[in-house]
Design an enzyme around this catalytic site. Structure first.
Site, PDB file in Angstrom:
ATOM      1  N   ASP A 147       0.821  -1.226   0.000  1.00  0.00           N
ATOM      2  CA  ASP A 147       0.000   0.000   0.000  1.00  0.00           C
ATOM      3  C   ASP A 147       0.856   1.278   0.000  1.00  0.00           C
ATOM      4  O   ASP A 147       0.358   2.352  -0.292  1.00  0.00           O
ATOM      5  CB  ASP A 147      -0.915   0.039   1.236  1.00  0.00           C
ATOM      6  CG  ASP A 147      -1.791  -1.201   1.355  1.00  0.00           C
ATOM      7  OD1 ASP A 147      -1.944  -1.920   0.355  1.00  0.00           O
ATOM      8  OD2 ASP A 147      -2.311  -1.459   2.463  1.00  0.00           O
ATOM      9  N   MET A 189      -5.464  -3.132  -4.911  1.00  0.00           N
ATOM     10  CA  MET A 189      -5.550  -3.040  -3.452  1.00  0.00           C
ATOM     11  C   MET A 189      -5.081  -1.641  -3.013  1.00  0.00           C
ATOM     12  O   MET A 189      -5.049  -0.729  -3.825  1.00  0.00           O
ATOM     13  CB  MET A 189      -4.689  -4.119  -2.817  1.00  0.00           C
ATOM     14  CG  MET A 189      -5.339  -5.481  -2.813  1.00  0.00           C
ATOM     15  SD  MET A 189      -4.305  -6.634  -1.900  1.00  0.00           S
ATOM     16  CE  MET A 189      -5.473  -7.947  -1.585  1.00  0.00           C
ATOM     17  N   GLY A 190      -4.702  -1.520  -1.759  1.00  0.00           N
ATOM     18  CA  GLY A 190      -4.145  -0.247  -1.284  1.00  0.00           C
ATOM     19  C   GLY A 190      -4.859   0.363  -0.098  1.00  0.00           C
ATOM     20  O   GLY A 190      -4.454   1.410   0.398  1.00  0.00           O
ATOM     21  N   ARG A 191      -5.982  -0.249   0.313  1.00  0.00           N
ATOM     22  CA  ARG A 191      -6.794   0.295   1.421  1.00  0.00           C
ATOM     23  C   ARG A 191      -7.130   1.762   1.180  1.00  0.00           C
ATOM     24  O   ARG A 191      -7.692   2.078   0.161  1.00  0.00           O
ATOM     25  CB  ARG A 191      -6.068   0.113   2.750  1.00  0.00           C
ATOM     26  CG  ARG A 191      -6.252  -1.264   3.287  1.00  0.00           C
ATOM     27  CD  ARG A 191      -6.299  -1.273   4.817  1.00  0.00           C
ATOM     28  NE  ARG A 191      -6.449  -2.628   5.257  1.00  0.00           N
ATOM     29  CZ  ARG A 191      -5.529  -3.346   5.873  1.00  0.00           C
ATOM     30  NH1 ARG A 191      -4.359  -2.809   6.160  1.00  0.00           N
ATOM     31  NH2 ARG A 191      -5.773  -4.581   6.219  1.00  0.00           N
ATOM     32  N   GLU A 242      -9.208  -0.034  -4.445  1.00  0.00           N
ATOM     33  CA  GLU A 242     -10.305  -0.655  -3.684  1.00  0.00           C
ATOM     34  C   GLU A 242     -10.991   0.321  -2.716  1.00  0.00           C
ATOM     35  O   GLU A 242     -12.160   0.152  -2.380  1.00  0.00           O
ATOM     36  CB  GLU A 242      -9.806  -1.880  -2.913  1.00  0.00           C
ATOM     37  CG  GLU A 242      -8.740  -1.566  -1.854  1.00  0.00           C
ATOM     38  CD  GLU A 242      -8.223  -2.787  -1.107  1.00  0.00           C
ATOM     39  OE1 GLU A 242      -8.640  -3.914  -1.410  1.00  0.00           O
ATOM     40  OE2 GLU A 242      -7.387  -2.590  -0.191  1.00  0.00           O
ATOM     41  N   ARG A 295       0.318  -9.188  -4.278  1.00  0.00           N
ATOM     42  CA  ARG A 295       1.260  -9.460  -3.187  1.00  0.00           C
ATOM     43  C   ARG A 295       2.173 -10.650  -3.504  1.00  0.00           C
ATOM     44  O   ARG A 295       3.095 -10.946  -2.752  1.00  0.00           O
ATOM     45  CB  ARG A 295       0.480  -9.737  -1.887  1.00  0.00           C
ATOM     46  CG  ARG A 295      -0.412  -8.597  -1.445  1.00  0.00           C
ATOM     47  CD  ARG A 295      -0.385  -8.396   0.043  1.00  0.00           C
ATOM     48  NE  ARG A 295      -0.746  -9.558   0.797  1.00  0.00           N
ATOM     49  CZ  ARG A 295      -1.857  -9.691   1.524  1.00  0.00           C
ATOM     50  NH1 ARG A 295      -2.732  -8.703   1.551  1.00  0.00           N
ATOM     51  NH2 ARG A 295      -2.086 -10.765   2.213  1.00  0.00           N
TER      52      ARG A 295
HETATM   53  O1  F6P Z   1      -2.315  -3.958   3.495  1.00  0.00           O
HETATM   54  C1  F6P Z   1      -2.083  -4.819   2.435  1.00  0.00           C
HETATM   55  C2  F6P Z   1      -3.379  -5.325   1.837  1.00  0.00           C
HETATM   56  O2  F6P Z   1      -3.035  -6.134   0.740  1.00  0.00           O
HETATM   57  C3  F6P Z   1      -4.382  -4.238   1.442  1.00  0.00           C
HETATM   58  O3  F6P Z   1      -4.049  -3.595   0.241  1.00  0.00           O
HETATM   59  C4  F6P Z   1      -5.654  -5.034   1.399  1.00  0.00           C
HETATM   60  O4  F6P Z   1      -6.786  -4.231   1.594  1.00  0.00           O
HETATM   61  C5  F6P Z   1      -5.478  -6.010   2.535  1.00  0.00           C
HETATM   62  O5  F6P Z   1      -4.096  -6.110   2.765  1.00  0.00           O
HETATM   63  C6  F6P Z   1      -6.044  -7.374   2.269  1.00  0.00           C
HETATM   64  O6  F6P Z   1      -5.871  -8.157   3.392  1.00  0.00           O
HETATM   65  P1  F6P Z   1      -6.061  -9.733   3.459  1.00  0.00           P
HETATM   66  O7  F6P Z   1      -4.836 -10.381   2.883  1.00  0.00           O
HETATM   67  O8  F6P Z   1      -6.190 -10.003   4.904  1.00  0.00           O
HETATM   68  O9  F6P Z   1      -7.268 -10.079   2.643  1.00  0.00           O
END
Ligand code: F6P
Length: 369
Positions: A147, A189-191, A242, A295
């Protein structure tokens, strides 16, 4: 010779760059030549599954254990080639107000005679590290998160590899998009931070980029799409973070509830947008959520190098007895900042200097004129 123990753990979401960082913590701490000049003999203990490893070091239902193991140079020799984390990770919050287990962590640090701790993580893991530091633990941090939302550093491990994934996947989508004259909405992603969408969109040449830092107007998105078609574009790539949302709307959640750090589980804006665009413009539109692909995979060259530098610098902080710090990359140099500063507030896209609010895209002037 004085003997000291360093514990190393990775917490939060996995990403590329963690294994290179672990490798270089181990290699730097155990290095023969450096040992002679430091006159301290370090041992490195790998702690599995993030903070869970210090709550249940012997194992639990989730993992039989043990969760604490001695790492040698030979063991970590090839780790920098691999994605994820060979130590495992978890989203465990020892300071969870509903279930505070921070005392157990402190006791286990004593029990395993861990003198120093290297925590590799994002805002949650390093937030825990900071709280432990305030309770007297000699801890240093290494920043990681795709992120890129940690303050006090221009780089967090995993980001560049994730950008490469976004770029490669969009390159792949272009063939279908072009052949069928479709719009593809790609959700990253990225929160709450738009870095992945913005820089991923810029790297891949996306037509529209939507970020959480700037609420978009649906009408403007339709207008931009139709304008592009009038100019002769055959297809469009729209990248949406997201956490992005339309003006007056709210974030779309993949699931109800929050994790143990209080984060909502985001996801679904791409699909929503694709449906609305198709309804309003009549142009065939599909969506794709890149999700955890971002990731995954082997670390790119940059993450291997940054993992190396951050790992080395973390041990330097320990040797210098400079605790409560996170290693950081600032203005082209490896340096360090206080954990407090790193986790104090999120590092978000500065809309004024980094985003074009008319084109819904990256900036189109960089130098002042
Ligand atoms: O913080 C990293 C991240 O990949 C975010 O971008 C995403 O919202 C979240 O983690 C997803 O988490 P999880 O792997 O618990 O679904």
């Amino acid at each position: 010779m004085e003997k000291r123990r360093i514990g190393v753990l990775t917490g939060g979401g996995d990403c590329a760059g963690l294994n290179p960082a672990i490798k270089w913590v181990v290699k730097t701490a155990l290095d023969d030549r450096l040992r002679k000049t430091r006159k301290i003999e370090y041992e490195v203990l790998g702690i599995r599954d993030g903070w869970k490893g210090l709550i249940y070091p012997e194992g639990d239902d989730d993992f039989l254990g043990p969760r604490i193991l001695t790492l040698t140079e030979e063991m970590v020799r090839t780790w920098d080639r691999y994605g994820g984390t060979n130590l495992g990770t978890s989203r465990t919050n020892p300071f969870d107000p509903k279930n505070d287990r921070s005392q157990i962590v402190l006791e286990n640090l004593e029990r395993y005679r861990i003198d120093y701790l290297v925590a590799i993580g994002g805002e949650d893991t390093l937030g825990v590290a900071n709280k432990l530091y305030r309770q007297g633990v000699k801890v240093v941090g290494i920043p990681k998160t795709i992120d890129k939302d940690l303050s006090g550093t221009d780089y967090t491990l995993g980001f560049e590899t994730a950008l490469n994934v976004i770029t490669e996947e969009i390159d792949r989508l272009r063939t279908t998009a072009g052949s069928h004259k479709r719009i593809f909405v790609v959700e990253t992603m990225g929160r709450h931070a738009g870095w992945l969408a913005l820089e991923g969109g810029e790297s891949s040449g996306a037509y529209i980029i939507l970020i959480p830092e700037y609420d978009f107007e649906m009408e403007r998105v339709y207008e931009l799409v139709l304008e592009g078609r009038r100019k002769g574009t055959r297809y469009d790539i729209i990248v949406v973070a997201e956490g992005a949302k339309p003006k007056g709307g709210s974030e779309i959640l993949k699931e109800e509830g929050v994790d143990s750090f209080g984060h909502k589980i985001l996801g679904g804006i791409g699909e929503y947008l694709a449906k609305e665009i198709m309804k309003s413009t009549g142009i065939e539109t599909r969506s794709i959520t890149l999700s955890h692909l971002q990731r995954g995979g082997a670390p790119c060259a940059y993450d291997r190098r940054m993992g190396r530098y951050f790992g080395i610098a973390a041990v330097d902080l320990i040797v210098n007895e400079d605790f409560g710090k996170m290693v950081s990359y600032r203005n082209g140099r490896i340096t360090s900042v206080g954990l407090e500063e790193a986790v104090g507030k999120l590092n978000l896209v500065d809309v004024e200097t980094q985003y074009d609010t008319e084109r819904y895209n990256g900036r189109r002037t960089i130098l002042k004129y």
